[in-house]
Write a protein that holds these residues in place. Structure first.
Motif, PDB file in Angstrom:
ATOM      1  N   LYS A  80     -10.734   9.421  -0.944  1.00  0.00           N
ATOM      2  CA  LYS A  80     -11.868   8.719  -0.340  1.00  0.00           C
ATOM      3  C   LYS A  80     -12.930   8.398  -1.390  1.00  0.00           C
ATOM      4  N   CYS A  93     -14.380   3.205   4.437  1.00  0.00           N
ATOM      5  CA  CYS A  93     -13.270   3.412   3.501  1.00  0.00           C
ATOM      6  C   CYS A  93     -12.278   4.385   4.126  1.00  0.00           C
ATOM      7  N   SER A 137      -6.307   2.131   2.193  1.00  0.00           N
ATOM      8  CA  SER A 137      -5.310   2.474   1.181  1.00  0.00           C
ATOM      9  C   SER A 137      -4.461   3.611   1.712  1.00  0.00           C
ATOM     10  N   VAL A 171      -8.522   6.207   3.968  1.00  0.00           N
ATOM     11  CA  VAL A 171      -7.323   6.601   3.233  1.00  0.00           C
ATOM     12  C   VAL A 171      -6.433   7.377   4.190  1.00  0.00           C
ATOM     13  N   ALA A 193      -7.681  -1.825  -0.521  1.00  0.00           N
ATOM     14  CA  ALA A 193      -8.201  -1.358  -1.805  1.00  0.00           C
ATOM     15  C   ALA A 193      -7.420  -1.966  -2.968  1.00  0.00           C
ATOM     16  N   SER A 215       0.821  -1.203   0.000  1.00  0.00           N
ATOM     17  CA  SER A 215       0.000   0.000   0.000  1.00  0.00           C
ATOM     18  C   SER A 215       0.863   1.264   0.000  1.00  0.00           C
ATOM     19  N   LYS A 271     -12.505   8.050  -4.591  1.00  0.00           N
ATOM     20  CA  LYS A 271     -11.967   7.021  -5.485  1.00  0.00           C
ATOM     21  C   LYS A 271     -12.075   5.644  -4.843  1.00  0.00           C
ATOM     22  N   GLN A 272     -11.759   5.581  -3.552  1.00  0.00           N
ATOM     23  CA  GLN A 272     -11.817   4.295  -2.865  1.00  0.00           C
ATOM     24  C   GLN A 272     -13.254   3.790  -2.746  1.00  0.00           C
TER      25      GLN A 272
END
Length: 305
Positions: free
Chosen positions: A165, A228, A268, A230, A289, A18, A167-168
């Motif tokens: 965030k 999620c 991620s 990040v 992710a 990651s 995108k994830q």
């Protein structure tokens, strides 16, 4: 079907992967985003100084302050302070609405806003205001450029967080669709009866007393609220995972029942292995992710009960 618990070596391998992806994304990040954002804010500060008289901040009138907000330059005005004053803080400190129409109607509010900015003014960027003199051309150029850089750094940082965030979350949703799950409308989930049906998921909503990014209904009927997360540093990961997602996991297990919910965090970015070990011990299931296939494997196994 119990959710997976990863070994220390498994977590270390995924953390390394990651971080490598994080480095690649940051180094390949287009500088055009910075340039365009900087250019836009540089133009705003030039307008603030040249059109609205902010170079001589102490002499500005209530009408000038009102026009600043009418021209959508309130953010630029706030960034004259050192450190910049947030919108919410300025409302409280000046005891005023920042709506352009309200400021235009209330000269006293405009004066309080101006007084607050003057009091918090960054004397390093605007020494002439403190010295009660006219700025040199070099000082004016420096003030514009440093102010534009200051607000650009904040805006690009916020854009990175939000983009990461979004995108994830988009990646998780696309993955779920790819394995046959259907997205349904968001709703408040107080009990399992309120949750999406088996094989469905929805966008962010309240699950019990806390929000979940993507609540998913597994094949065996359990609810899998997905968070999620990040992170751009191992320090930040404590906030994202241990102080947020893991805390939510405990609350959801208490409110909905330990055997009825599988709290999950999809990760991620940059994380600390020790923090992830602690999160697992708090009954938070971890997926990455960059390897959503493992989440898919677990979901498929819930068909078997």
């Amino acid at each position: 079907m119990k959710p997976p618990r990863w070994s220390d070596s498994d977590l270390k391998a995924d953390v390394d992967r990651s971080i490598a992806l994080f480095r690649h994304e940051r180094l390949d990040e287009p500088v055009e985003i910075w340039r365009k954002t900087f250019d836009a804010h540089e133009a705003q500060f030039r307008t603030l100084f040249e059109k609205h008289g902010a170079l001589d901040l102490k002499s500005m009138t209530a009408d000038q302050v009102a026009r600043v907000f009418e021209d959508n330059l309130g953010d630029a005005l706030r960034y004259l302070a050192g450190p910049p004053i947030s919108e919410d803080d300025l409302k409280v400190l000046a005891d005023a609405s920042l709506a352009p129409s309200k400021i235009k109607e209330d000269n006293h509010a405009a004066e309080r806003i101006l007084s607050t900015i003057v009091q918090a003014l960054d004397s390093k960027r605007f020494p002439w205001v403190v010295d009660n003199r006219q700025p040199t051309d070099a000082e004016k150029r420096a003030a514009v450029l440093t102010s534009a850089a200051l607000i650009t750094a904040q805006r690009v940082s916020t854009l990175r967080r939000n983009d990461g965030k979004n995108k994830q979350e988009g990646g998780v949703k696309n993955f779920l669709r790819g394995i046959g799950f259907q997205e349904v409308s968001s709703r408040t989930i107080r009990t399992l009866a309120d949750a999406p049906s088996v094989g469905e998921f929805c966008s962010e909503c309240l699950v019990g007393s806390r929000k979940a990014d993507i609540p998913v209904r597994l094949y065996d009927g359990r609810l899998m609220p997905v968070e999620c997360k990040v992170s751009n540093s191992s320090t930040n990961s404590v906030k994202r995972v241990n102080n947020d997602a893991a805390v939510k996991a405990g609350i959801w297990r208490r409110e909905l029942g330990e055997n009825q919910v599988v709290p999950v965090a999809v990760l991620s970015g940059v994380f600390n292995v020790l923090n992830l070990i602690q999160a697992q011990e708090s009954h938070l299931t971890l997926f990455w992710a960059h390897d959503l296939g493992k989440m898919g494997e677990f979901i498929e196994k819930t068909r078997q009960g």
